[in-house]
Motif scaffolding. Structure first.
Motif, PDB file in Angstrom:
ATOM      1  N   LEU A   1       0.811  -1.213   0.000  1.00 55.67           N
ATOM      2  CA  LEU A   1       0.000   0.000   0.000  1.00 55.67           C
ATOM      3  C   LEU A   1       0.851   1.274   0.000  1.00 55.67           C
ATOM      4  N   GLY A   2       2.086   1.192   0.492  1.00 54.81           N
ATOM      5  CA  GLY A   2       2.964   2.356   0.518  1.00 54.81           C
ATOM      6  C   GLY A   2       3.761   2.551  -0.757  1.00 54.81           C
ATOM      7  N   THR A   3       3.745   1.571  -1.640  1.00 57.55           N
ATOM      8  CA  THR A   3       4.491   1.608  -2.896  1.00 57.55           C
ATOM      9  C   THR A   3       5.972   1.933  -2.632  1.00 57.55           C
ATOM     10  N   HIS A   4       6.661   0.987  -1.998  1.00 60.10           N
ATOM     11  CA  HIS A   4       8.072   1.127  -1.604  1.00 60.10           C
ATOM     12  C   HIS A   4       8.985   0.844  -2.799  1.00 60.10           C
ATOM     13  N   ILE A   5       9.137   1.829  -3.679  1.00 61.98           N
ATOM     14  CA  ILE A   5       9.787   1.571  -4.970  1.00 61.98           C
ATOM     15  C   ILE A   5      11.002   2.435  -5.262  1.00 61.98           C
ATOM     16  N   VAL A   6      11.354   3.350  -4.357  1.00 62.50           N
ATOM     17  CA  VAL A   6      12.487   4.245  -4.580  1.00 62.50           C
ATOM     18  C   VAL A   6      13.667   3.777  -3.730  1.00 62.50           C
ATOM     19  N   CYS A   7      14.754   3.386  -4.374  1.00 64.38           N
ATOM     20  CA  CYS A   7      15.963   2.997  -3.656  1.00 64.38           C
ATOM     21  C   CYS A   7      16.738   4.273  -3.322  1.00 64.38           C
ATOM     22  N   ALA A   8      16.622   4.698  -2.074  1.00 65.34           N
ATOM     23  CA  ALA A   8      17.215   5.969  -1.651  1.00 65.34           C
ATOM     24  C   ALA A   8      18.402   5.749  -0.723  1.00 65.34           C
ATOM     25  N   VAL A   9      19.348   6.668  -0.791  1.00 68.56           N
ATOM     26  CA  VAL A   9      20.518   6.645   0.083  1.00 68.56           C
ATOM     27  C   VAL A   9      20.236   7.636   1.219  1.00 68.56           C
ATOM     28  N   MET A  10      20.104   7.099   2.417  1.00 74.30           N
ATOM     29  CA  MET A  10      19.697   7.906   3.559  1.00 74.30           C
ATOM     30  C   MET A  10      20.696   9.017   3.883  1.00 74.30           C
ATOM     31  N   THR A  11      20.137  10.132   4.353  1.00 73.41           N
ATOM     32  CA  THR A  11      20.920  11.242   4.890  1.00 73.41           C
ATOM     33  C   THR A  11      20.369  11.545   6.273  1.00 73.41           C
ATOM     34  N   ASP A  12      21.180  12.159   7.125  1.00 72.16           N
ATOM     35  CA  ASP A  12      20.694  12.549   8.450  1.00 72.16           C
ATOM     36  C   ASP A  12      19.490  13.472   8.324  1.00 72.16           C
ATOM     37  N   GLU A  13      19.560  14.402   7.383  1.00 71.61           N
ATOM     38  CA  GLU A  13      18.478  15.364   7.170  1.00 71.61           C
ATOM     39  C   GLU A  13      17.168  14.657   6.803  1.00 71.61           C
ATOM     40  N   PHE A  14      17.243  13.683   5.888  1.00 72.10           N
ATOM     41  CA  PHE A  14      16.028  12.981   5.500  1.00 72.10           C
ATOM     42  C   PHE A  14      15.492  12.133   6.654  1.00 72.10           C
ATOM     43  N   LEU A  15      16.369  11.463   7.393  1.00 68.21           N
ATOM     44  CA  LEU A  15      15.917  10.631   8.510  1.00 68.21           C
ATOM     45  C   LEU A  15      15.184  11.471   9.557  1.00 68.21           C
ATOM     46  N   LYS A  16      15.688  12.663   9.839  1.00 69.23           N
ATOM     47  CA  LYS A  16      14.998  13.569  10.778  1.00 69.23           C
ATOM     48  C   LYS A  16      13.646  13.990  10.203  1.00 69.23           C
ATOM     49  N   TYR A  17      13.636  14.289   8.910  1.00 67.16           N
ATOM     50  CA  TYR A  17      12.397  14.692   8.236  1.00 67.16           C
ATOM     51  C   TYR A  17      11.351  13.572   8.311  1.00 67.16           C
ATOM     52  N   SER A  18      11.775  12.362   7.989  1.00 66.56           N
ATOM     53  CA  SER A  18      10.857  11.226   8.007  1.00 66.56           C
ATOM     54  C   SER A  18      10.286  11.007   9.414  1.00 66.56           C
ATOM     55  N   LYS A  19      11.139  11.120  10.413  1.00 65.23           N
ATOM     56  CA  LYS A  19      10.690  10.964  11.807  1.00 65.23           C
ATOM     57  C   LYS A  19       9.664  12.035  12.153  1.00 65.23           C
ATOM     58  N   SER A  20       9.892  13.264  11.683  1.00 64.85           N
ATOM     59  CA  SER A  20       8.956  14.364  11.966  1.00 64.85           C
ATOM     60  C   SER A  20       7.601  14.139  11.294  1.00 64.85           C
ATOM     61  N   LYS A  21       7.586  13.294  10.260  1.00 66.97           N
ATOM     62  CA  LYS A  21       6.345  12.973   9.547  1.00 66.97           C
ATOM     63  C   LYS A  21       5.688  11.698  10.090  1.00 66.97           C
ATOM     64  N   GLY A  22       6.260  11.151  11.169  1.00 69.75           N
ATOM     65  CA  GLY A  22       5.645   9.986  11.802  1.00 69.75           C
ATOM     66  C   GLY A  22       6.214   8.650  11.375  1.00 69.75           C
TER      67      GLY A  22
END
Length: 121
Positions: free
Chosen positions: A37-58
């Motif tokens: 249901l989430g369509t997990h299709i993007v192979c992304a290379v994590m960054t600290d900035e994105f990880l904080k952003y994702s956490k802020s979005k739940g």
């Protein structure tokens, strides 16, 4: 014989990451189906900035969840992200780079190839 999934380049979908083991099916590939249901299709290379952003979005991707065999992600890890979360991050100016060879062709139903190309890892 079932046709192998393709990536956004039109070639055979490559693995995203086996350590940590990613993908909706936890097989290392950003494959998808109607069950995903989430369509997990993007192979992304994590960054600290994105990880904080994702956490802020739940969606806390950095905290380990041992009972789910999830080690928690850190900057530099590759992970199959939901296409809509990646696009949301892209609009916010903090999208992580992506591995085109391991990003499922279905991503092209959500955004243009040129957008993805800008974030090539």
């Amino acid at each position: 014989m079932k046709e192998k999934p393709k990536n956004v380049l039109g070639t055979e979908l490559q693995s995203c990451c086996f350590d940590p083991l990613t993908g909706f099916y936890r097989d290392g590939f950003c494959q998808t189906s109607d069950e995903d249901l989430g369509t997990h299709i993007v192979c992304a290379v994590m960054t600290d900035e994105f990880l904080k952003y994702s956490k802020s979005k739940g969606n806390d991707l950095s905290t380990p969840i041992p009972e789910w065999h999830f080690p928690g992600l850190k900057a530099g890890d590759k992970w199959c992200l939901c296409i809509l979360r990646w696009l949301e991050a892209e609009e916010s100016g903090i999208a992580p780079n992506i591995v085109l060879e391991a990003t499922h062709e279905k991503a092209l139903e959500y955004t243009d190839f040129e957008v993805l190309l800008e974030f090539k890892y």
